[in-house]
Motif scaffolding. Structure first.
Motif, mmCIF file in Angstrom:
data_model
loop_
_atom_site.group_PDB
_atom_site.id
_atom_site.type_symbol
_atom_site.label_atom_id
_atom_site.label_comp_id
_atom_site.label_asym_id
_atom_site.label_seq_id
_atom_site.Cartn_x
_atom_site.Cartn_y
_atom_site.Cartn_z
ATOM 1 N N ALA A 4 -0.064 12.682 5.106
ATOM 2 C CA ALA A 4 -1.024 11.966 4.272
ATOM 3 C C ALA A 4 -2.384 12.637 4.426
ATOM 4 O O ALA A 4 -2.791 12.975 5.542
ATOM 5 N N THR A 19 -3.203 1.422 4.098
ATOM 6 C CA THR A 19 -2.634 2.088 2.933
ATOM 7 C C THR A 19 -1.428 2.929 3.331
ATOM 8 O O THR A 19 -0.411 2.949 2.623
ATOM 9 N N GLU A 22 1.407 0.572 3.893
ATOM 10 C CA GLU A 22 1.944 0.061 2.635
ATOM 11 C C GLU A 22 2.821 1.109 1.956
ATOM 12 O O GLU A 22 3.872 0.788 1.384
ATOM 13 N N TYR A 23 2.398 2.366 2.034
ATOM 14 C CA TYR A 23 3.224 3.442 1.471
ATOM 15 C C TYR A 23 4.582 3.495 2.179
ATOM 16 O O TYR A 23 5.634 3.604 1.536
ATOM 17 N N THR A 24 4.561 3.413 3.505
ATOM 18 C CA THR A 24 5.798 3.454 4.275
ATOM 19 C C THR A 24 6.701 2.284 3.914
ATOM 20 O O THR A 24 7.915 2.425 3.784
ATOM 21 N N ARG A 26 6.825 0.627 1.062
ATOM 22 C CA ARG A 26 7.364 0.763 -0.290
ATOM 23 C C ARG A 26 8.393 1.878 -0.405
ATOM 24 O O ARG A 26 9.427 1.723 -1.038
ATOM 25 N N LYS A 27 8.054 3.024 0.205
ATOM 26 C CA LYS A 27 8.905 4.200 0.044
ATOM 27 C C LYS A 27 10.002 4.294 1.097
ATOM 28 O O LYS A 27 10.986 5.023 0.906
ATOM 29 N N ILE A 352 -2.065 2.504 -3.358
ATOM 30 C CA ILE A 352 -1.374 3.783 -3.376
ATOM 31 C C ILE A 352 -0.973 4.170 -4.781
ATOM 32 O O ILE A 352 -0.619 5.320 -5.023
ATOM 33 N N SER A 355 -2.819 7.142 -6.166
ATOM 34 C CA SER A 355 -2.566 8.458 -5.597
ATOM 35 C C SER A 355 -1.513 9.169 -6.421
ATOM 36 O O SER A 355 -0.550 8.566 -6.878
ATOM 37 N N SER A 357 1.687 11.294 -7.335
ATOM 38 C CA SER A 357 2.975 11.572 -6.721
ATOM 39 C C SER A 357 3.104 13.067 -6.517
ATOM 40 O O SER A 357 2.321 13.856 -7.033
ATOM 41 N N PHE A 423 -0.020 11.748 -0.508
ATOM 42 C CA PHE A 423 1.119 11.881 0.392
ATOM 43 C C PHE A 423 1.937 13.095 -0.040
ATOM 44 O O PHE A 423 2.281 13.230 -1.213
#
Length: 601
Positions: A4, A19, A22-24, A26-27, A352, A355, A357, A423
């Motif tokens: 990141a 943040t 939250e990315y972790t 979701r993904k 996120i 951001s 992709s 990311f």
């Protein structure tokens, strides 16, 4: 390795970690490494504001002090560089690099480390020509002048970085942009978003000349930056400027030869002149390689009228300049840096989404490369941004030739609705989770070779000629490979944390005693026990061994140790010897010029 990248932090450390979390969530992909590109603002307590170059209205403590005191722990390995809005007193303690807090590593004024065999290089501060050739003469407490000059990039540090070879996969972090990089991406879109950049872009003065030279020299795979509060992607194609220069020289020579030929046929004259309609030969014609910026663009103001940057914290870097007046209230600043507005608020779960992709970023980079390619040159194919298989961790990083292009990405400041984080999947020579942070043997050799020329005066001794520098570095690299470096035996984490907690307790006792004395109250009874942390607040050195420098974990040599007391205490005029700097210098057998331990009498 999942990485990141963050633009300017401006004290919003908890929001950045939220943040990432939250990315972790979701993904379902954990982040291995977080890179922060300056304006970190490592404020430990209220007294650090005296070393922070921002107007008083921007004084907001942020959340770093919670990580410094141990109330919170950084959830991911974080690597930091400095910008132009920093707690410069604390950053100076770690000039050679060190842990700002557990799991948060600062690369120093200039530095290079390895993460799973991937080289991470950083240059802190911003470029100002009038301070570039000076030494690091600033001392705590700072004057209004040195408060600004202390974060200006120095030639000495750039020279050190220029000796890093392009032989391993590399990421470079800077706060400044390399000068001219705006011409290697979608310049028109940049100027539509940031109209006040137009004059600097057209005059090719936007950015740092030393950073461009480092980009050419080191040729990193990725270059991440911040400072200008805008997201911008570009592709820098190495060697292209030299090719363009050769083509121009050939065209000029051809024109000279053609002008010697007498041509009487009007049709032939017209045909000959049309050859140069799109070639810049010093006249009115356009360069076919140049990104044309129309003066009639309705969305871009004329360069004759200067427009200030509404994102910029208004601080003059000219020593004699009067304080800048705030912008007129009627204008309004939609991007004003109001640090305290976001502190303490919960993270935006949709943050996120702003951001890019991986695929979107790769498309932007492909477009940037296409824009900067000449019509006669084929556009190199973009690399596949998907995760690549990585080799098992090995002591020696994988060798490779420098890439033909460097992927550049600048990001915005942390804030709602801003493109401040990216990311990426970046292949690393080794794969280990959590990632291993190790010293870069080449950087250790550079540091030891050029350490005698580190000046703490306004004007110190000049660096030797380049050939002599290279010889010194080569000698030290051979010496390090043959002899190794002096490192502590394996440290026991529990013992270290016990010592650190004892130091915090000692700091609190000293602060309490000072407050009681100021209030005229009697002193409290001293607690019984080992008074080691009171009589000698620096940690004691463990037994040392000579070891190869190829694979030494940073934590073996440097471990976080609090110096100034945590929030709210402290002394604005106090400087501290940092045990991490002592340990780094001891490893290399060099003098700690930065903050040597005081001689007790």
């Amino acid at each position: 390795m999942r990485v990141a990248v963050q633009g300017c932090s401006h004290g919003s450390l908890s929001a950045i970690y939220d943040t990432v979390a939250e990315y972790t969530r979701r993904k379902g992909e954990p982040v291995d490494l977080l890179l922060l590109c300056g304006d970190f603002q490592a404020l430990r307590n209220n007294h650090d504001f005296a070393s922070l170059a921002v107007p008083p209205k921007y004084h907001a403590l942020g959340t770093f002090h919670e990580y410094y005191s141990g109330a919170r722990v950084a959830p991911v390995l974080t690597i930091v560089i400095g910008g132009n809005h920093e707690a410069s007193n604390y950053m100076w303690e770690l000039y050679h690099g060190g842990w700002l807090a557990p799991n948060i590593y600062y690369l120093g004024c200039a530095g290079s480390v390895m993460v799973n065999g991937l080289r991470i290089v950083g240059s802190s501060g911003i470029y100002k020509e009038h301070d570039y050739r000076k030494g690091h003469f600033e001392k705590v407490p700072y004057t209004p002048s040195t408060l600004r000059s202390v974060y200006h990039t120095r030639k000495y540090d750039v020279e050190k970085l220029s000796h890093l070879p392009p032989d391993v996969p590399t990421i470079f972090l800077s706060h400044d942009w390399p000068i001219g990089i705006a011409h290697h991406g979608n310049t028109r879109a940049l100027l539509q978003r940031k109209k006040f950049f137009r004059t600097e872009v057209e005059n090719n003065t936007l950015g740092s000349p030393p950073m461009l030279e480092l980009m050419k020299k080191i040729q990193p795979d990725y270059w991440f930056a911040a400072h200008l509060h805008v997201k911008f992607a570009a592709m820098y194609e190495h060697g292209r400027d030299e090719k363009r220069k050769e083509v121009k020289e050939e065209l000029k020579e051809t024109r000279k030869q053609l002008e010697k030929v007498e041509v009487t046929d009007a049709v032939e004259v017209e045909r000959r002149e049309s050859v140069y309609d799109d070639v810049d030969l010093g006249g009115r014609h356009a360069n076919p390689d140049e990104i044309v910026i129309s003066d009639d663009d309705d969305d871009v103001p004329s360069p004759t009228k200067h427009v200030s940057n509404p994102d910029e914290i208004a601080i003059s870097d000219d020593d004699d300049a009067p304080p800048l007046k705030p912008a007129a209230k009627a204008v309004g600043n939609p991007d004003e840096i109001a640090i305290s507005d976001d502190e303490g608020e919960p993270a935006n779960p949709d943050e996120i989404a702003v951001s890019l992709s991986d695929d979107e970023l790769e498309d932007e980079l492909d477009a940037a490369l296409a824009m900067t390619s000449t019509s006669s040159e084929p556009t190199p194919a973009a690399e596949d941004p998907s995760p690549q298989p990585t080799a098992p961790a090995s002591p020696s990083p994988a060798k490779r030739e420098g890439p033909s292009t460097t992927r550049f990405l600048a990001l915005d400041k942390c804030g709602h609705g801003k493109e401040f984080i990216q990311f990426l999947d970046i292949p690393a020579p080794g794969q280990q989770s959590p990632p291993r942070l190790t010293f870069d043997p080449h950087w250790l050799a550079i540091t030891r070779a050029l350490h005698p020329y580190l000046s703490l005066e306004v004007y110190g001794a000049a660096l030797p000629p380049r050939e002599e520098q290279e010889a010194l570095v080569a000698d030290e690299l051979a010496r390090i490979k043959e002899e190794g470096v002096l490192v502590p035996e394996e440290l026991i984490e529990d013992d270290f944390m016990a010592d650190m907690n004892a130091e915090f307790e000692a700091i609190e006792r000293r602060e309490s005693a000072a407050e009681r004395a100021a209030a005229g109250l009697p002193e409290e009874e001293e607690p019984s026990g080992d008074p080691k942390s009171e009589s000698d607040p620096l940690p004691q050195c463990a037994p040392l061994d000579w070891e190869s420098a190829d694979n030494i974990e940073v934590g073996r040599v440097q471990q976080f140790w609090p110096t100034a007391p945590p929030y709210p205490g402290g002394d604005a005029g106090q400087w501290y010897t940092n045990p991490q700097t002592e340990a780094f210098c001891g490893m290399l057998g060099i003098q700690n010029k930065v903050n040597p331990r005081p001689v007790l009498r």
